[in-house]
Scaffold this motif. Structure first.
Motif, PDB file in Angstrom:
ATOM      1  N   ARG A  93       0.890  -1.320  -0.083  1.00  0.00           N
ATOM      2  CA  ARG A  93       0.082  -0.183  -0.174  1.00  0.00           C
ATOM      3  C   ARG A  93       0.472   1.052  -0.109  1.00  0.00           C
ATOM      4  O   ARG A  93       1.920   1.319   0.991  1.00  0.00           O
ATOM      5  N   ASP A  94       0.907   2.548  -0.915  1.00  0.00           N
ATOM      6  CA  ASP A  94       1.672   3.051  -1.508  1.00  0.00           C
ATOM      7  C   ASP A  94       1.568   4.377  -0.135  1.00  0.00           C
ATOM      8  O   ASP A  94       2.388   4.915   0.619  1.00  0.00           O
ATOM      9  N   PRO A  95      -0.117   4.849   1.054  1.00  0.00           N
ATOM     10  CA  PRO A  95      -0.015   4.832   1.528  1.00  0.00           C
ATOM     11  C   PRO A  95       0.548   4.614   3.108  1.00  0.00           C
ATOM     12  O   PRO A  95       2.033   5.652   3.639  1.00  0.00           O
ATOM     13  N   VAL A  96       0.545   3.343   3.326  1.00  0.00           N
ATOM     14  CA  VAL A  96       1.684   2.884   4.051  1.00  0.00           C
ATOM     15  C   VAL A  96       3.416   3.264   4.160  1.00  0.00           C
ATOM     16  O   VAL A  96       3.725   2.913   5.257  1.00  0.00           O
ATOM     17  N   ARG A  97       3.741   2.672   3.299  1.00  0.00           N
ATOM     18  CA  ARG A  97       4.863   3.135   2.952  1.00  0.00           C
ATOM     19  C   ARG A  97       5.047   4.585   2.895  1.00  0.00           C
ATOM     20  O   ARG A  97       6.322   4.930   4.208  1.00  0.00           O
ATOM     21  N   ASN A  98       4.364   5.641   2.607  1.00  0.00           N
ATOM     22  CA  ASN A  98       4.434   6.720   2.789  1.00  0.00           C
ATOM     23  C   ASN A  98       4.547   7.283   3.487  1.00  0.00           C
ATOM     24  O   ASN A  98       5.575   8.181   4.391  1.00  0.00           O
ATOM     25  N   ARG A  99       3.439   7.792   4.308  1.00  0.00           N
ATOM     26  CA  ARG A  99       3.593   7.423   5.921  1.00  0.00           C
ATOM     27  C   ARG A  99       5.104   6.709   6.924  1.00  0.00           C
ATOM     28  O   ARG A  99       5.219   7.546   7.868  1.00  0.00           O
TER      29      ARG A  99
ATOM     30  N   HIS B  97      12.270   0.896  -0.785  1.00  0.00           N
ATOM     31  CA  HIS B  97      11.372   0.657  -1.023  1.00  0.00           C
ATOM     32  C   HIS B  97      11.159  -1.139  -1.652  1.00  0.00           C
ATOM     33  O   HIS B  97      11.560  -0.601  -2.231  1.00  0.00           O
TER      34      HIS B  97
ATOM     35  N   SER C 147       7.516  -3.646  -2.729  1.00  0.00           N
ATOM     36  CA  SER C 147       5.497  -2.832  -3.175  1.00  0.00           C
ATOM     37  C   SER C 147       5.691  -4.690  -2.945  1.00  0.00           C
ATOM     38  O   SER C 147       4.058  -5.100  -3.043  1.00  0.00           O
TER      39      SER C 147
ATOM     40  N   HIS D 271       4.942  -4.943   6.245  1.00  0.00           N
ATOM     41  CA  HIS D 271       3.736  -4.735   6.466  1.00  0.00           C
ATOM     42  C   HIS D 271       3.566  -6.857   6.543  1.00  0.00           C
ATOM     43  O   HIS D 271       3.413  -7.383   5.335  1.00  0.00           O
TER      44      HIS D 271
ATOM     45  N   ASP E 219      -2.256  -4.147  10.837  1.00  0.00           N
ATOM     46  CA  ASP E 219      -3.045  -3.706  11.074  1.00  0.00           C
ATOM     47  C   ASP E 219      -3.764  -3.412  12.430  1.00  0.00           C
ATOM     48  O   ASP E 219      -4.712  -2.600  12.438  1.00  0.00           O
TER      49      ASP E 219
ATOM     50  N   TYR F  50      -0.720   1.712  12.311  1.00  0.00           N
ATOM     51  CA  TYR F  50      -0.448   2.888  11.789  1.00  0.00           C
ATOM     52  C   TYR F  50       0.174   3.790  13.613  1.00  0.00           C
ATOM     53  O   TYR F  50      -0.503   5.087  14.319  1.00  0.00           O
TER      54      TYR F  50
END
Length: 216
Positions: free
Chosen positions: A9-15, A28, A30, A50, A76, A98
């Motif tokens: 998930r891009d948002p998770v890696r970016n976070r 990175h 994916s 993840h 998660d 998160y």
């Protein structure tokens, strides 16, 4: 230090990237195929993985094959049973996907110093599971160790020793705060002082020290 962050998930890696950027060299991945290549070429010190990407068999294989890289799994929906299963496989970190940025930074720092990072609830569960709920033949650590406290832990104040004993029984910070009718912030401040005075690096290490005192 070289870190790999692996999530589909891009948002998770970016976070994770945003929380850790500027402190480490970050790569990175994916998909697992790219992860395999990076593990061979980047020679990472830590892999943030993840949980959605892997099953327990894959985690075990990674832990066996990554001789010089530590594995930090982020889930998660973390739960105690999954956390214990992962720790038994060789994972050295387990947290919520998160997790707050400051906590993620702290977790990575702790893991890279050679310690294990897990959340409060899992740590309390681990202490209770490993040490029989903080009680031995002589009763609670607070009662059993009290007679030997002046000889073994003389540097702790009465309140610090009380809090250390509750940690050794598997209580979390909120539970200790409620029990002693103090704020959670005060508990954290006392714990920082306790770790410094005892030379321990976390709740489990402190609990082992207290239980060692009980059995001496």
């Amino acid at each position: 230090m070289n870190l790999i962050i692996c999530s589909d998930r891009d948002p998770v890696r970016n976070r994770w990237q945003a929380a850790l950027s500027g402190q480490h060299d970050i790569f990175h991945a994916s998909v697992l195929r790219d992860l395999g290549i990076l593990l061979r070429e980047a020679q990472p010190d830590l892999l943030l993985l993840h949980r959605t990407m892997v099953d327990l068999e894959t985690v075990g294989r990674l832990c066996r094959n990554m001789a010089h890289c530590r594995l930090f799994v982020l889930s998660d929906r973390p739960d105690n049973n999954e956390g214990l299963a992962l720790l038994r496989l060789g994972v050295v970190g387990y947290a919520n996907t998160y997790i707050a940025p400051a906590r993620l930074q702290e977790a990575v720092r702790v893991i890279l110093t050679g310690s294990v990072w897990v959340g409060q609830q899992l740590m309390a569960h681990l202490i209770r599971t490993s040490l029989g709920g903080g009680k031995g033949a002589s009763g609670s650590p607070e009662t059993a160790a009290g007679s030997r406290r002046d000889r073994i832990l003389p540097e702790l104040s009465d309140r610090e020793f009380q809090i250390a004993s509750l940690v050794a029984q598997g209580l979390t910070n909120p539970q200790i705060a409620h029990r002693l009718e103090i704020t959670e912030r005060t508990v954290k401040a006392h714990l920082s002082a306790i770790y410094a005075k005892t030379g321990t690096r976390g709740r489990l290490n402190l609990a082992l020290l207290l239980h060692g005192t009980e059995q001496s």
